[in-house]
Design a protein around this motif. Structure first.
Motif, PDB file in Angstrom:
ATOM      1  N   LEU A 105       0.652  -1.135  -0.102  1.00 39.47           N
ATOM      2  CA  LEU A 105       0.007   0.068  -0.093  1.00 39.47           C
ATOM      3  C   LEU A 105       0.888   1.132   0.061  1.00 39.47           C
ATOM      4  CD1 LEU A 105      -2.675  -0.925   2.643  1.00 39.47           C
ATOM      5  CD2 LEU A 105      -3.004  -0.815   0.018  1.00 39.47           C
ATOM      6  N   ALA A 106       0.341   2.272  -0.834  1.00 36.93           N
ATOM      7  CA  ALA A 106       1.056   3.620  -0.901  1.00 36.93           C
ATOM      8  C   ALA A 106       0.208   4.595  -0.975  1.00 36.93           C
ATOM      9  CB  ALA A 106       1.911   3.340  -2.031  1.00 36.93           C
ATOM     10  N   MET A 107       0.420   5.772  -0.226  1.00 34.17           N
ATOM     11  CA  MET A 107      -0.552   6.684  -0.212  1.00 34.17           C
ATOM     12  C   MET A 107      -0.055   8.031  -1.010  1.00 34.17           C
ATOM     13  SD  MET A 107      -1.507   6.409   3.697  1.00 34.17           S
ATOM     14  CE  MET A 107      -2.742   7.433   3.862  1.00 34.17           C
ATOM     15  N   TYR A 108      -0.892   8.667  -1.715  1.00 34.50           N
ATOM     16  CA  TYR A 108      -0.701   9.757  -2.482  1.00 34.50           C
ATOM     17  C   TYR A 108      -1.735  10.851  -2.179  1.00 34.50           C
ATOM     18  CZ  TYR A 108       2.337   6.617  -5.276  1.00 34.50           C
ATOM     19  OH  TYR A 108       3.266   5.700  -5.494  1.00 34.50           O
ATOM     20  N   GLY A 109      -1.160  12.176  -2.296  1.00 30.40           N
ATOM     21  CA  GLY A 109      -1.916  13.128  -1.952  1.00 30.40           C
ATOM     22  C   GLY A 109      -1.870  14.404  -2.922  1.00 30.40           C
TER      23      GLY A 109
END
Length: 176
Positions: free
Chosen positions: A70-74
């Motif tokens: 999982l990776a989070m981008y904003g």
């Protein structure tokens, strides 16, 4: 991972007061809502830390890699609303049309820009609705009192558009 392709696991819309306005999971029946609410909350400090160093660009890129999957981008709007996309690197079975599925080790920030642009367009369309008032979704009333009740976005059209964006995105897609 050779027969799996990245997909969006979660899309979160977070208000300027760091209150969740909307959270969508993809596919919803396979995801734990509480886990993703926690993940979305954990990235708010990253937005705050990077904000003083931000220029005109609204793309915050990779906020954090939660684990190898999982990776989070904003993305930050001009009004302070934050869009967070959680990508599951092994989210869906790869098909022959996936150009990067076997070679993808990670994602470039540019891979998610079409999704963020589509999210921003959906949010702008929501704001253009004369029956939607963004201040009703703030936990703090204009007079400083604490507000009670739902602060979630309940527009069916907006929710359907978020679902369409989450289902349509894939690495290499330029327009959603």
């Amino acid at each position: 991972m050779s027969n799996r392709a990245p997909s969006i696991a979660c899309i979160g819309v977070i208000g300027r007061h760091n209150n969740p306005l909307h959270i969508s999971l993809f596919p919803a029946e396979e995801r734990a809502p509480l886990e993703y609410q926690f993940l979305l909350s954990s990235c708010l400090d990253i937005f705050e830390a990077r904000l003083p160093h931000k220029t005109v660009d609204q793309d915050f890129g990779l906020l954090q890699a939660v684990d190898e999957r999982l990776a989070m981008y904003g993305w930050l709007t001009n009004t302070g609303v934050k869009f967070v996309v959680v990508v599951d690197m092994e989210g869906r079975p790869a098909n022959p049309l996936d150009t990067k599925s076997s070679a993808a080790v990670g994602l470039r920030d540019a891979d998610l820009k079409p999704a963020f642009r589509a999210l921003q367009t959906a949010y702008i369309m929501l704001l253009r609705n004369p029956f939607y008032t963004p201040d009703e979704h703030s936990p703090i009333a204009p007079n400083g009192e604490q507000r009670y009740g739902s602060t979630q976005i309940t527009s069916r059209k907006f929710i359907q558009e978020i679902k369409r964006i989450g289902d349509a995105w894939a690495p290499g897609v330029n327009v959603i």
